[in-house]
Design a protein around this motif. Structure first.
Motif, PDB file in Angstrom:
ATOM      1  N   ALA A  80      -3.825  -5.180  10.095  1.00 26.66           N
ATOM      2  CA  ALA A  80      -2.602  -4.884   9.333  1.00 26.66           C
ATOM      3  C   ALA A  80      -2.832  -5.088   7.846  1.00 26.66           C
ATOM      4  O   ALA A  80      -2.367  -4.294   7.013  1.00 26.66           O
ATOM      5  N   VAL A  81      -3.557  -6.153   7.487  1.00 28.89           N
ATOM      6  CA  VAL A  81      -3.853  -6.416   6.075  1.00 28.89           C
ATOM      7  C   VAL A  81      -4.718  -5.298   5.510  1.00 28.89           C
ATOM      8  O   VAL A  81      -4.467  -4.798   4.396  1.00 28.89           O
ATOM      9  N   ALA A  83      -4.938  -2.226   6.589  1.00 31.73           N
ATOM     10  CA  ALA A  83      -4.111  -1.018   6.498  1.00 31.73           C
ATOM     11  C   ALA A  83      -3.209  -1.081   5.279  1.00 31.73           C
ATOM     12  O   ALA A  83      -3.025  -0.070   4.570  1.00 31.73           O
ATOM     13  N   ALA A  84      -2.644  -2.257   4.997  1.00 30.30           N
ATOM     14  CA  ALA A  84      -1.783  -2.399   3.820  1.00 30.30           C
ATOM     15  C   ALA A  84      -2.575  -2.218   2.541  1.00 30.30           C
ATOM     16  O   ALA A  84      -2.103  -1.566   1.585  1.00 30.30           O
ATOM     17  N   LYS A  87      -3.353   1.427   2.083  1.00 22.31           N
ATOM     18  CA  LYS A  87      -2.149   2.144   1.684  1.00 22.31           C
ATOM     19  C   LYS A  87      -1.846   1.921   0.210  1.00 22.31           C
ATOM     20  O   LYS A  87      -1.456   2.848  -0.503  1.00 22.31           O
ATOM     21  N   LEU A  88      -2.012   0.651  -0.275  1.00 18.44           N
ATOM     22  CA  LEU A  88      -1.758   0.354  -1.679  1.00 18.44           C
ATOM     23  C   LEU A  88      -2.747   1.067  -2.581  1.00 18.44           C
ATOM     24  O   LEU A  88      -2.394   1.552  -3.653  1.00 18.44           O
TER      25      LEU A  88
END
Length: 91
Positions: A80-81, A83-84, A87-88
């Motif tokens: 999740a980290v 992926a975040a 995305k950023l």
């Protein structure tokens, strides 16, 4: 018919002596009452030790399962980290 008549006097004496000898050996080798009590006490202690070991193994298995679940959760969190971050950085 008597044993003497079937086997003969010498053979019947030998058989009776052998039976008496075996009976004497059994009496000598048989554990005394205090020995049996000691054996039962020792067996009871061994059963208690086995029960404690089973409990410890179950606890270890539970902990291994907890560690596996924690590692899986950390991998999901890491994904999740990542992926975040992706995305950023992609904006």
């Amino acid at each position: 018919m008597m044993l003497k008549d079937k086997l003969g006097e010498k053979e019947s004496r030998t058989l009776v002596e052998t039976i008496d000898d075996v009976a004497g050996r059994i009496k000598e080798d048989a554990p005394a009452g205090s020995d049996i009590t000691a054996i039962r006490t020792e067996l009871s202690a061994i059963k208690t030790d086995i029960g404690a070991l089973k409990y410890d193994v179950e606890k270890i298995n539970d902990r291994i399962t907890d560690v596996i679940k924690w590692v899986a959760a950390m991998l999901v969190a890491q994904a999740a980290v990542i992926a975040a971050i992706v995305k950023l950085l992609s904006h």
